[in-house]
Design a protein around this motif. Sequence first.
Motif, mmCIF file in Angstrom:
data_model
loop_
_atom_site.group_PDB
_atom_site.id
_atom_site.type_symbol
_atom_site.label_atom_id
_atom_site.label_comp_id
_atom_site.label_asym_id
_atom_site.label_seq_id
_atom_site.Cartn_x
_atom_site.Cartn_y
_atom_site.Cartn_z
ATOM 1 N N ARG A 192 0.879 -1.293 0.281
ATOM 2 C CA ARG A 192 0.025 -0.177 0.290
ATOM 3 C C ARG A 192 0.575 1.279 0.001
ATOM 4 N NH1 ARG A 192 -1.705 4.241 3.068
ATOM 5 N NH2 ARG A 192 -4.477 5.260 2.420
ATOM 6 N N VAL A 193 1.592 1.319 0.804
ATOM 7 C CA VAL A 193 3.294 2.491 0.594
ATOM 8 C C VAL A 193 3.150 2.676 -0.264
ATOM 9 C CG1 VAL A 193 4.444 3.101 2.214
ATOM 10 C CG2 VAL A 193 3.238 1.991 3.709
ATOM 11 N N LEU A 194 3.971 1.706 -1.561
ATOM 12 C CA LEU A 194 4.315 1.667 -2.509
ATOM 13 C C LEU A 194 3.394 2.423 -3.597
ATOM 14 C CD1 LEU A 194 6.834 -1.050 -2.844
ATOM 15 C CD2 LEU A 194 7.193 0.347 -2.436
ATOM 16 N N GLN A 195 2.211 1.730 -3.539
ATOM 17 C CA GLN A 195 0.901 2.705 -3.988
ATOM 18 C C GLN A 195 0.755 3.667 -4.112
ATOM 19 O OE1 GLN A 195 -1.938 -0.244 -3.316
ATOM 20 N NE2 GLN A 195 -2.122 -1.777 -4.938
ATOM 21 N N GLU A 196 0.757 4.059 -3.206
ATOM 22 C CA GLU A 196 -0.436 5.577 -3.215
ATOM 23 C C GLU A 196 0.978 6.622 -2.128
ATOM 24 O OE1 GLU A 196 -2.919 5.903 -3.058
ATOM 25 O OE2 GLU A 196 -3.156 3.705 -3.346
ATOM 26 N N HIS A 197 2.533 5.823 -2.256
ATOM 27 C CA HIS A 197 3.619 7.074 -1.104
ATOM 28 C C HIS A 197 3.250 7.373 0.237
ATOM 29 C CE1 HIS A 197 7.016 6.416 -2.973
ATOM 30 N NE2 HIS A 197 6.563 5.634 -3.806
ATOM 31 N N SER A 198 1.509 7.246 0.502
ATOM 32 C CA SER A 198 1.660 7.860 2.086
ATOM 33 C C SER A 198 1.287 7.126 2.800
ATOM 34 C CB SER A 198 0.367 8.263 1.615
ATOM 35 O OG SER A 198 -0.439 8.293 0.930
ATOM 36 N N PHE A 199 0.880 7.469 4.058
ATOM 37 C CA PHE A 199 0.430 6.169 5.000
ATOM 38 C C PHE A 199 -0.216 7.083 6.562
ATOM 39 C CE2 PHE A 199 4.582 8.301 6.211
ATOM 40 C CZ PHE A 199 5.202 8.279 6.826
ATOM 41 N N ARG A 200 -0.795 6.862 7.079
ATOM 42 C CA ARG A 200 -1.212 7.335 8.380
ATOM 43 C C ARG A 200 0.061 6.824 9.941
ATOM 44 N NH1 ARG A 200 -7.712 7.251 9.415
ATOM 45 N NH2 ARG A 200 -6.940 8.511 7.969
ATOM 46 N N PRO A 201 0.465 7.393 10.448
ATOM 47 C CA PRO A 201 0.991 7.188 11.823
ATOM 48 C C PRO A 201 -0.221 6.031 12.810
ATOM 49 C CG PRO A 201 1.643 8.915 11.070
ATOM 50 C CD PRO A 201 0.424 9.515 9.824
ATOM 51 N N ILE A 202 0.650 5.641 13.161
ATOM 52 C CA ILE A 202 -0.134 5.330 14.070
ATOM 53 C C ILE A 202 -0.497 6.784 15.469
ATOM 54 C CG2 ILE A 202 -0.619 3.676 16.447
ATOM 55 C CD1 ILE A 202 1.849 1.427 15.015
ATOM 56 N N GLY A 203 -2.126 6.053 15.503
ATOM 57 C CA GLY A 203 -2.889 6.676 16.775
ATOM 58 C C GLY A 203 -2.710 8.730 15.776
ATOM 59 N N GLY A 204 -2.320 8.245 14.148
ATOM 60 C CA GLY A 204 -2.935 9.930 13.005
ATOM 61 C C GLY A 204 -4.022 9.959 13.156
ATOM 62 N N LYS A 205 -4.088 11.257 12.940
ATOM 63 C CA LYS A 205 -5.652 11.532 12.081
ATOM 64 C C LYS A 205 -6.230 11.761 11.017
ATOM 65 C CE LYS A 205 -7.010 13.348 16.470
ATOM 66 N NZ LYS A 205 -8.363 14.817 16.799
ATOM 67 N N SER A 206 -4.843 12.018 10.389
ATOM 68 C CA SER A 206 -4.639 12.650 8.974
ATOM 69 C C SER A 206 -3.178 11.039 8.171
ATOM 70 C CB SER A 206 -4.392 13.910 8.654
ATOM 71 O OG SER A 206 -3.472 14.302 8.994
ATOM 72 N N GLU A 207 -3.328 10.903 6.936
ATOM 73 C CA GLU A 207 -2.249 10.742 5.824
ATOM 74 C C GLU A 207 -1.178 11.536 5.793
ATOM 75 O OE1 GLU A 207 -2.196 7.438 3.754
ATOM 76 O OE2 GLU A 207 -3.932 7.251 5.065
ATOM 77 N N VAL A 208 -0.406 11.221 6.049
ATOM 78 C CA VAL A 208 1.333 11.616 5.797
ATOM 79 C C VAL A 208 1.629 11.646 4.596
ATOM 80 C CG1 VAL A 208 3.252 11.984 6.753
ATOM 81 C CG2 VAL A 208 1.869 12.023 8.230
ATOM 82 N N GLU A 209 1.742 11.810 3.487
ATOM 83 C CA GLU A 209 3.300 11.475 2.019
ATOM 84 C C GLU A 209 4.596 11.938 2.065
ATOM 85 O OE1 GLU A 209 2.038 13.936 -0.355
ATOM 86 O OE2 GLU A 209 -0.256 13.041 -1.142
ATOM 87 N N SER A 210 5.125 10.535 1.513
ATOM 88 C CA SER A 210 6.729 10.655 1.717
ATOM 89 C C SER A 210 7.220 10.582 0.043
ATOM 90 C CB SER A 210 7.300 9.093 2.516
ATOM 91 O OG SER A 210 8.284 8.882 2.212
ATOM 92 N N ASP A 211 7.928 11.022 -0.456
ATOM 93 C CA ASP A 211 8.857 11.265 -2.114
ATOM 94 C C ASP A 211 9.896 10.324 -1.718
ATOM 95 O OD1 ASP A 211 9.425 11.549 -4.523
ATOM 96 O OD2 ASP A 211 9.857 13.030 -4.028
ATOM 97 N N PHE A 212 9.330 9.115 -1.620
ATOM 98 C CA PHE A 212 10.793 8.037 -1.647
ATOM 99 C C PHE A 212 11.198 7.684 -2.301
ATOM 100 C CE2 PHE A 212 7.856 5.399 0.132
ATOM 101 C CZ PHE A 212 8.102 4.571 0.135
ATOM 102 N N ARG A 213 12.641 7.443 -3.351
ATOM 103 C CA ARG A 213 13.401 5.826 -3.811
ATOM 104 C C ARG A 213 13.275 4.884 -3.390
ATOM 105 N NH1 ARG A 213 17.050 5.773 -8.657
ATOM 106 N NH2 ARG A 213 16.569 4.571 -9.921
ATOM 107 N N LEU A 214 12.542 3.651 -3.915
ATOM 108 C CA LEU A 214 12.428 2.484 -3.448
ATOM 109 C C LEU A 214 13.921 1.471 -3.957
ATOM 110 C CD1 LEU A 214 11.730 0.612 -1.242
ATOM 111 C CD2 LEU A 214 10.520 -0.693 -2.869
ATOM 112 N N ILE A 215 14.979 1.067 -3.018
ATOM 113 C CA ILE A 215 15.775 0.303 -3.320
ATOM 114 C C ILE A 215 15.986 -1.158 -2.490
ATOM 115 C CG2 ILE A 215 18.386 -0.747 -3.974
ATOM 116 C CD1 ILE A 215 18.478 2.066 -4.143
ATOM 117 N N SER A 216 15.389 -2.177 -3.303
ATOM 118 C CA SER A 216 15.548 -3.383 -2.432
ATOM 119 C C SER A 216 17.058 -4.266 -2.610
ATOM 120 C CB SER A 216 14.406 -4.110 -3.177
ATOM 121 O OG SER A 216 13.265 -3.532 -2.600
ATOM 122 N N ALA A 217 16.998 -5.621 -1.386
ATOM 123 C CA ALA A 217 18.140 -6.456 -1.824
ATOM 124 C C ALA A 217 17.752 -7.483 -1.070
ATOM 125 C CB ALA A 217 19.381 -5.319 -1.444
ATOM 126 N N THR A 218 18.167 -8.735 -1.974
ATOM 127 C CA THR A 218 18.021 -10.254 -1.074
ATOM 128 C C THR A 218 19.372 -10.780 -1.845
ATOM 129 O OG1 THR A 218 16.363 -11.418 -0.887
ATOM 130 C CG2 THR A 218 16.263 -10.886 -3.290
#
Length: 472
Positions: free
Chosen positions: A252-278
């Motif tokens: 969901r975070v990757l789709q929307e680039h937004s999330f709600r902190p625990i206990g938060g009342k509104s969505e927060v946006e974050s413009d990040f570039r994702l790198i994964s490794a395995t």
Amino acid sequence: MAKILVIDDDVDICLMLCDVVEVIGHQAEYAKTLGKGVDMVLAGEYDVVLLDVNMPDGNGLEALQTIRSVARPPEVIIITGVGDPDSAELAIRNGAWDYIQKPLSSQKIILRLKRVLQYNDSLKSSSARAWAFSRQGIVGDSSKLNTCLDEIATASSSNGNVIILGETGTGKELLARTLHANSRRKEHKFVVVDCASLTETLVKSTLFGHERGAFTGADRSMEGLVKQADGGTLFLDEVGELSLESQKVFLRVLQEHSFRPIGGKSEVESDFRLISATHRDVDKMVCEKQFRQDLFYRLCAITIEVPPLRERPEDIEQLVTYFTNNLCRRYSIPPKEISPDFLEALYGYLWPGNVRELYNVVEAAVSTSNLEQQLCSQHLPTNIRIHAVRSSIKKDNDSGAGSTPDWPAVELPPFKQYRDGIRERAEKQYLGRLMEISRGSIKEACRISRLGRTHLYALLKKYNISKTGWSE
């Protein structure tokens, strides 16, 4: 005007391809043997090589790595009369641009050439950026490592999600940091998420943060890792260790680039570039329903594979020197020399732990040697010394080029690695004997071996054999 080389034993095909190349305004040359073609590549600068597979003096696929190892490697288009899916896969994995089957039509060749030359033009237009590429402490100059770095440089100019695949200890995080440091986001944070340590109870708090009073013990607000990566890069280390529930959260975070902190009342946006490794086989995990397919597709817009150390042994000496000098500075001791027997023992080892294991071995050797001026094989761990001795005895007992590498009983290497190991041993033995017989005369060595001067020099450099290394 591009310079294109055709390597094919059929003169009619060579002439036809050269005519096609010249019709579209480029320069063409051809070679009727694989050896001659490789010599021409090593001696000149070509933009594209059209390479046949089944040649009278060798297999074109086996020459791919040599052709791609030059300072300015040409793009290679494989042309073959017998199409084989396994050969096509091998060709692409070894750096071929394309793999096409005969009979060849002018339209088919022109289309491929236009595409590859357009790609080359785009690379040249961004040469200023490539020149400024920062390696961030990555050591080595093997063709496989340089190919990987080229992919990192290309990925750094985009904003797509990247997944870095490779065995444990190959330096996936270092490559991820290098990608970030060469990207437009380098002025912002590089935030690491250790996926192996994320628990079900802490995953949302760790990623999204929480507001004060959101749960028992939350005496102050905390910013999550996703928000910390705003404007920068979010690095999912060992993403294959994520539980299915955590994967759902990330999707969901990757789709929307937004999330709600625990206990938060509104969505927060974050413009990040994702790198994964395995280090895990995520394709297999998807088939076994251990990894979400929809998340996997989002992670791997760009896939980069890191070669294991055993596939780039030519980098070992540089790595050992780099590690030794750094460790001596850290311990405030005089620099140490590295003996040939120390390196020889390292070359013969398979390095299941890759570069990380090599660093640990060098660190132990530097500590063991104390104030001695030189690192010798006696300073190496017992298992590596035993492996070196066993390999030496087996090599002495085996005859000529037919000798086989001393693989551990519990590990049978891939066929190509096994075959290449035998070939490299034979070539190195032959070249050493050649320099001895010719007494260092390149002209005489070329006469005996029937190798071109440029090809011979390239092989001597590859195996670190000096033309003056023969005995009086």
